[in-house]
Design an enzyme around this catalytic site. Structure first.
Site, PDB file in Angstrom:
ATOM      1  CB  SER A   1      10.500  47.308 -10.695  1.00 54.26           C
ATOM      2  OG  SER A   1      11.907  47.116 -10.725  1.00 54.26           O
TER       3      SER A   1
ATOM      4  CE1 TYR B   1       9.940  46.670 -15.904  1.00 53.93           C
ATOM      5  CE2 TYR B   1      11.747  47.252 -14.422  1.00 53.93           C
ATOM      6  CZ  TYR B   1      10.628  46.482 -14.719  1.00 53.93           C
ATOM      7  OH  TYR B   1      10.201  45.532 -13.822  1.00 53.93           O
TER       8      TYR B   1
HETATM    9  P1  NAP Z   1       8.027  37.265 -17.104  1.00 57.83           P
HETATM   10  O1  NAP Z   1       8.538  35.989 -16.537  1.00 57.83           O
HETATM   11  O2  NAP Z   1       8.807  37.897 -18.215  1.00 57.83           O
HETATM   12  O3  NAP Z   1       6.516  37.044 -17.557  1.00 57.83           O
HETATM   13  C1  NAP Z   1       5.836  38.110 -18.106  1.00 57.83           C
HETATM   14  C2  NAP Z   1       4.368  37.783 -18.137  1.00 57.83           C
HETATM   15  O4  NAP Z   1       3.670  38.917 -18.657  1.00 57.83           O
HETATM   16  C3  NAP Z   1       4.027  36.622 -19.036  1.00 57.83           C
HETATM   17  O5  NAP Z   1       2.882  35.975 -18.540  1.00 57.83           O
HETATM   18  C4  NAP Z   1       3.713  37.304 -20.373  1.00 57.83           C
HETATM   19  O6  NAP Z   1       2.809  36.558 -21.188  1.00 57.83           O
HETATM   20  C5  NAP Z   1       3.047  38.572 -19.877  1.00 57.83           C
HETATM   21  N1  NAP Z   1       3.243  39.663 -20.802  1.00 57.83           N
HETATM   22  C6  NAP Z   1       4.410  40.254 -21.162  1.00 57.83           C
HETATM   23  N2  NAP Z   1       4.187  41.218 -22.070  1.00 57.83           N
HETATM   24  C7  NAP Z   1       2.860  41.233 -22.288  1.00 57.83           C
HETATM   25  C8  NAP Z   1       2.007  41.985 -23.132  1.00 57.83           C
HETATM   26  N3  NAP Z   1       2.467  42.923 -23.956  1.00 57.83           N
HETATM   27  N4  NAP Z   1       0.685  41.721 -23.103  1.00 57.83           N
HETATM   28  C9  NAP Z   1       0.191  40.769 -22.289  1.00 57.83           C
HETATM   29  N5  NAP Z   1       0.934  40.019 -21.481  1.00 57.83           N
HETATM   30  C10 NAP Z   1       2.252  40.255 -21.483  1.00 57.83           C
HETATM   31  O7  NAP Z   1       7.871  38.392 -16.005  1.00 57.83           O
HETATM   32  P2  NAP Z   1       8.296  38.387 -14.446  1.00 57.83           P
HETATM   33  O8  NAP Z   1       9.775  38.526 -14.372  1.00 57.83           O
HETATM   34  O9  NAP Z   1       7.602  37.292 -13.742  1.00 57.83           O
HETATM   35  O10 NAP Z   1       7.703  39.801 -14.015  1.00 57.83           O
HETATM   36  C11 NAP Z   1       6.365  39.962 -13.562  1.00 57.83           C
HETATM   37  C12 NAP Z   1       6.212  41.408 -13.098  1.00 57.83           C
HETATM   38  O11 NAP Z   1       7.153  41.659 -12.058  1.00 57.83           O
HETATM   39  C13 NAP Z   1       6.473  42.436 -14.185  1.00 57.83           C
HETATM   40  O12 NAP Z   1       5.607  43.528 -14.034  1.00 57.83           O
HETATM   41  C14 NAP Z   1       7.906  42.879 -13.906  1.00 57.83           C
HETATM   42  O13 NAP Z   1       8.168  44.185 -14.378  1.00 57.83           O
HETATM   43  C15 NAP Z   1       7.947  42.798 -12.394  1.00 57.83           C
HETATM   44  N6  NAP Z   1       9.298  42.630 -11.836  1.00 57.83           N
HETATM   45  C16 NAP Z   1      10.038  41.528 -12.133  1.00 57.83           C
HETATM   46  C17 NAP Z   1      11.312  41.399 -11.580  1.00 57.83           C
HETATM   47  C18 NAP Z   1      12.189  40.202 -11.856  1.00 57.83           C
HETATM   48  O14 NAP Z   1      13.376  40.218 -11.488  1.00 57.83           O
HETATM   49  N7  NAP Z   1      11.686  39.126 -12.448  1.00 57.83           N
HETATM   50  C19 NAP Z   1      11.817  42.408 -10.740  1.00 57.83           C
HETATM   51  C20 NAP Z   1      11.021  43.507 -10.450  1.00 57.83           C
HETATM   52  C21 NAP Z   1       9.766  43.616 -11.012  1.00 57.83           C
HETATM   53  P3  NAP Z   1       3.370  35.471 -22.277  1.00 57.83           P
HETATM   54  O15 NAP Z   1       3.866  34.297 -21.477  1.00 57.83           O
HETATM   55  O16 NAP Z   1       2.186  35.133 -23.109  1.00 57.83           O
HETATM   56  O17 NAP Z   1       4.453  36.158 -23.031  1.00 57.83           O
END
Ligand code: NAP
Length: 255
Positions: free
Chosen positions: A149, A162
């Site tokens: 991130s 985080y």
């Molecule tokens: P998201 O939309 O919240 O989706 C999270 C995904 O991870 C879902 O498939 C969820 O499964 C799964 N997940 C969450 N907690 C889990 C657990 N305890 N065990 C197993 N699976 C779990 O996330 P995102 O925003 O796309 O982020 C993806 C990655 O990018 C993450 O590592 C996040 O930290 C990183 N990131 C995101 C952003 C942003 O702005 N979006 C920025 C920087 C970094 P379910 O659908 O079954 O809940």
């Protein structure tokens, strides 16, 4: 002939958001993808349907990470799914994408032991032990890609823990890259900035406007902006890149 024909991939947390876009991107290049989710089976099935509509191949694997038995459950599903479809359990590409944040943010003074442990269990411990277990399945030329991130580069006290977990995952990439280089396996991190993952907060116009300004391009990141970088790292074109972090923040860290 696509770039990842004959390859297999596991993308944790690919039921939605960035993970879904990564799964779609890898499948479009020919990889058979294990679409992992925690609770949202319906969303994971939708990811598989989208891949199949596109002519690709995928299957779902459910396993909540950060709880006892998580790694065993995950790899049971992955190995059975791969064996059924390929006759082997070879895993060419691992993407540690699943992650959780402090919902709504937590001031450092308010962080509980439970919240701290949960974030580290899901974001740092699980990726380590997933990578460890995957080592027995990943052949020469394999790829491990960890999603970090931009908060590892800019301060946001309400997401401090985080950000600490994401710092840990970047160390995982660096040290494992050295360890696995003799086997021809690369390990890297991809660093997204604010990315529209479809959550309700991204539907609020004022929030969108504010978040768009974080990027030098003055728009929100889309999951595909990050996924394309991950897919590149998974291809043979990225064979000379290991142990590093690729910025996929749309210039959010330029200052
Ligand atoms: P998201 O939309 O919240 O989706 C999270 C995904 O991870 C879902 O498939 C969820 O499964 C799964 N997940 C969450 N907690 C889990 C657990 N305890 N065990 C197993 N699976 C779990 O996330 P995102 O925003 O796309 O982020 C993806 C990655 O990018 C993450 O590592 C996040 O930290 C990183 N990131 C995101 C952003 C942003 O702005 N979006 C920025 C920087 C970094 P379910 O659908 O079954 O809940």
């Amino acid at each position: 002939m696509e770039k990842l024909d004959g390859k297999t991939a596991l993308v944790t947390g690919s039921s939605r958001g960035i993970g879904r876009a990564i799964a779609l991107g890898l499948a479009r290049e020919g990889a058979l993808v294990a679409v992992h989710y925690a609770r949202n089976e319906q969303a994971a099935l939708e990811t598989v349907q989208l891949i199949e509509k596109d002519g690709g191949r995928a299957f779902t694997v459910g396993a909540e990470l950060g709880v006892p038995g998580d790694i065993d459950q995950l790899f049971h599903g992955v190995e059975v799914g791969l064996e059924e479809r390929t006759g082997r359990t070879t895993l060419d590409i691992l993407v540690n994408n699943a992650g959780e944040t402090s919902a709504g943010g937590t001031a450092p003074e308010q962080v509980s032991n439970e919240e701290y442990d949960r974030l580290f269990a899901v974001n740092a411990k699980a990726p380590f032990f997933i990578a460890q277990r995957a080592l027995g399945l990943i052949p020469e030329g394999g790829r491990i890609i960890n999603i970090s991130s931009g908060l590892t580069r800019v301060a946001n006290p309400s997401q401090m823990v985080y950000a600490m977990t994401k710092g840990a995952i970047e160390q995982l990439s660096r040290h494992l890259a050295r360890h696995l280089a003799p086997k021809g396996i690369t390990v890297n991190s991809v660093v997204p900035g604010t990315t529209d993952n479809g959550h309700d907060v991204f539907k609020i116009p004022e929030v969108r406007e504010q978040m768009a300004q974080l990027s030098a391009f003055n728009r929100l990141g889309e999951p595909e902006d990050v996924a394309d970088v991950v897919v590149f790292l998974a291809t043979d074109e990225a064979r000379w890149i290991t142990g590093t972090s690729l910025d996929a923040t749309g210039g959010s860290l330029l200052g």
